[in-house]
Design a protein around this motif. Structure first.
Motif, PDB file in Angstrom:
ATOM      1  N   TYR A  15      66.078 -20.714  30.515  1.00  0.00           N
ATOM      2  CA  TYR A  15      67.275 -20.284  31.246  1.00  0.00           C
ATOM      3  C   TYR A  15      66.898 -19.262  32.316  1.00  0.00           C
ATOM      4  O   TYR A  15      67.290 -19.374  33.477  1.00  0.00           O
ATOM      5  N   MET A  16      66.117 -18.273  31.918  1.00  0.00           N
ATOM      6  CA  MET A  16      65.689 -17.236  32.855  1.00  0.00           C
ATOM      7  C   MET A  16      64.823 -17.826  33.970  1.00  0.00           C
ATOM      8  O   MET A  16      64.960 -17.470  35.139  1.00  0.00           O
ATOM      9  N   GLU A  17      63.951 -18.728  33.596  1.00  0.00           N
ATOM     10  CA  GLU A  17      63.032 -19.358  34.554  1.00  0.00           C
ATOM     11  C   GLU A  17      63.777 -20.273  35.531  1.00  0.00           C
ATOM     12  O   GLU A  17      63.605 -20.154  36.750  1.00  0.00           O
ATOM     13  N   ARG A  18      64.592 -21.151  35.010  1.00  0.00           N
ATOM     14  CA  ARG A  18      65.188 -22.196  35.842  1.00  0.00           C
ATOM     15  C   ARG A  18      66.458 -21.786  36.570  1.00  0.00           C
ATOM     16  O   ARG A  18      66.740 -22.298  37.657  1.00  0.00           O
ATOM     17  N   PHE A  19      67.222 -20.877  36.016  1.00  0.00           N
ATOM     18  CA  PHE A  19      68.469 -20.470  36.666  1.00  0.00           C
ATOM     19  C   PHE A  19      68.359 -19.158  37.422  1.00  0.00           C
ATOM     20  O   PHE A  19      69.141 -18.897  38.329  1.00  0.00           O
ATOM     21  N   TYR A  20      67.397 -18.319  37.051  1.00  0.00           N
ATOM     22  CA  TYR A  20      67.289 -17.007  37.690  1.00  0.00           C
ATOM     23  C   TYR A  20      65.945 -16.765  38.352  1.00  0.00           C
ATOM     24  O   TYR A  20      65.688 -15.682  38.860  1.00  0.00           O
ATOM     25  N   GLY A  21      65.089 -17.798  38.351  1.00  0.00           N
ATOM     26  CA  GLY A  21      63.836 -17.734  39.084  1.00  0.00           C
ATOM     27  C   GLY A  21      62.776 -16.808  38.513  1.00  0.00           C
ATOM     28  O   GLY A  21      61.877 -16.373  39.245  1.00  0.00           O
ATOM     29  N   VAL A  22      62.853 -16.478  37.234  1.00  0.00           N
ATOM     30  CA  VAL A  22      61.816 -15.650  36.626  1.00  0.00           C
ATOM     31  C   VAL A  22      60.504 -16.427  36.672  1.00  0.00           C
ATOM     32  O   VAL A  22      60.440 -17.580  36.236  1.00  0.00           O
ATOM     33  N   ASP A  23      59.478 -15.817  37.223  1.00  0.00           N
ATOM     34  CA  ASP A  23      58.181 -16.471  37.399  1.00  0.00           C
ATOM     35  C   ASP A  23      57.377 -16.405  36.104  1.00  0.00           C
ATOM     36  O   ASP A  23      56.567 -15.498  35.900  1.00  0.00           O
ATOM     37  N   THR A  24      57.599 -17.363  35.217  1.00  0.00           N
ATOM     38  CA  THR A  24      56.939 -17.346  33.913  1.00  0.00           C
ATOM     39  C   THR A  24      55.435 -17.543  34.035  1.00  0.00           C
ATOM     40  O   THR A  24      54.686 -17.014  33.219  1.00  0.00           O
ATOM     41  N   ALA A  25      54.988 -18.262  35.053  1.00  0.00           N
ATOM     42  CA  ALA A  25      53.538 -18.448  35.239  1.00  0.00           C
ATOM     43  C   ALA A  25      52.865 -17.108  35.532  1.00  0.00           C
ATOM     44  O   ALA A  25      51.792 -16.803  34.992  1.00  0.00           O
ATOM     45  N   ALA A  26      53.492 -16.294  36.372  1.00  0.00           N
ATOM     46  CA  ALA A  26      52.933 -14.975  36.681  1.00  0.00           C
ATOM     47  C   ALA A  26      52.941 -14.076  35.445  1.00  0.00           C
ATOM     48  O   ALA A  26      51.982 -13.345  35.189  1.00  0.00           O
ATOM     49  N   TRP A  27      54.017 -14.139  34.659  1.00  0.00           N
ATOM     50  CA  TRP A  27      54.084 -13.346  33.439  1.00  0.00           C
ATOM     51  C   TRP A  27      53.037 -13.815  32.427  1.00  0.00           C
ATOM     52  O   TRP A  27      52.443 -13.015  31.707  1.00  0.00           O
ATOM     53  N   ARG A  28      52.790 -15.139  32.368  1.00  0.00           N
ATOM     54  CA  ARG A  28      51.766 -15.672  31.459  1.00  0.00           C
ATOM     55  C   ARG A  28      50.387 -15.155  31.856  1.00  0.00           C
ATOM     56  O   ARG A  28      49.580 -14.772  31.008  1.00  0.00           O
ATOM     57  N   GLU A  29      50.107 -15.111  33.173  1.00  0.00           N
ATOM     58  CA  GLU A  29      48.823 -14.586  33.652  1.00  0.00           C
ATOM     59  C   GLU A  29      48.680 -13.108  33.310  1.00  0.00           C
ATOM     60  O   GLU A  29      47.608 -12.663  32.889  1.00  0.00           O
ATOM     61  N   ALA A  30      49.743 -12.342  33.501  1.00  0.00           N
ATOM     62  CA  ALA A  30      49.707 -10.910  33.175  1.00  0.00           C
ATOM     63  C   ALA A  30      49.441 -10.706  31.684  1.00  0.00           C
ATOM     64  O   ALA A  30      48.630  -9.865  31.287  1.00  0.00           O
ATOM     65  N   MET A  31      50.117 -11.497  30.867  1.00  0.00           N
ATOM     66  CA  MET A  31      49.928 -11.382  29.423  1.00  0.00           C
ATOM     67  C   MET A  31      48.519 -11.806  29.025  1.00  0.00           C
ATOM     68  O   MET A  31      47.885 -11.170  28.177  1.00  0.00           O
ATOM     69  N   ALA A  32      48.009 -12.879  29.642  1.00  0.00           N
ATOM     70  CA  ALA A  32      46.649 -13.345  29.341  1.00  0.00           C
ATOM     71  C   ALA A  32      45.629 -12.258  29.664  1.00  0.00           C
ATOM     72  O   ALA A  32      44.655 -12.061  28.918  1.00  0.00           O
ATOM     73  N   SER A  33      45.843 -11.526  30.739  1.00  0.00           N
ATOM     74  CA  SER A  33      44.955 -10.430  31.103  1.00  0.00           C
ATOM     75  C   SER A  33      45.012  -9.317  30.059  1.00  0.00           C
ATOM     76  O   SER A  33      43.972  -8.782  29.648  1.00  0.00           O
ATOM     77  N   ASP A  34      46.222  -8.982  29.604  1.00  0.00           N
ATOM     78  CA  ASP A  34      46.382  -7.970  28.555  1.00  0.00           C
ATOM     79  C   ASP A  34      45.717  -8.417  27.250  1.00  0.00           C
ATOM     80  O   ASP A  34      45.061  -7.628  26.575  1.00  0.00           O
ATOM     81  N   VAL A  35      45.893  -9.689  26.894  1.00  0.00           N
ATOM     82  CA  VAL A  35      45.293 -10.217  25.665  1.00  0.00           C
ATOM     83  C   VAL A  35      43.767 -10.174  25.766  1.00  0.00           C
ATOM     84  O   VAL A  35      43.084  -9.761  24.818  1.00  0.00           O
TER      85      VAL A  35
END
Length: 87
Positions: A15-35
């Motif tokens: 919902y956040m990604e498709r209706f509000y344009g939240v960039d989940t790919a960018a958040w996944r990259e940020a999280m991968a860096s933290d992990v």
């Protein structure tokens, strides 16, 4: 009376990604860096109250913990809590 629908985390994310344009790919990259940083610094111990990534034995990050969450790892699904490194 019709019961209120239950909204899953997956549905909320889409919902956040498709209706509000939240960039989940960018958040996944940020999280991968933290992990990756957390894994590099991991010394085999997680203290209660530490932020952490919970990783399954298959190498999947299945949840994250903050200071308030107490996590019990079920014996049927082995996992480990990797403390989050804050830089």
């Amino acid at each position: 009376m019709t019961p209120s629908p239950i909204i899953t985390d997956h549905a909320l994310l889409r919902y956040m990604e498709r209706f509000y344009g939240v960039d989940t790919a960018a958040w996944r990259e940020a999280m991968a860096s933290d992990v990756a940083a957390a894994l590099a610094a991991y010394r085999g111990k997680h203290e209660r109250g530490q932020q952490a990534f919970v990783m399954s034995s298959a190498g999947r990050v299945v949840t994250v913990l903050d200071e308030r969450v107490r996590f019990l790892i079920p014996s049927s699904q082995p996992a480990v809590a990797i403390p989050r490194i804050i830089i």
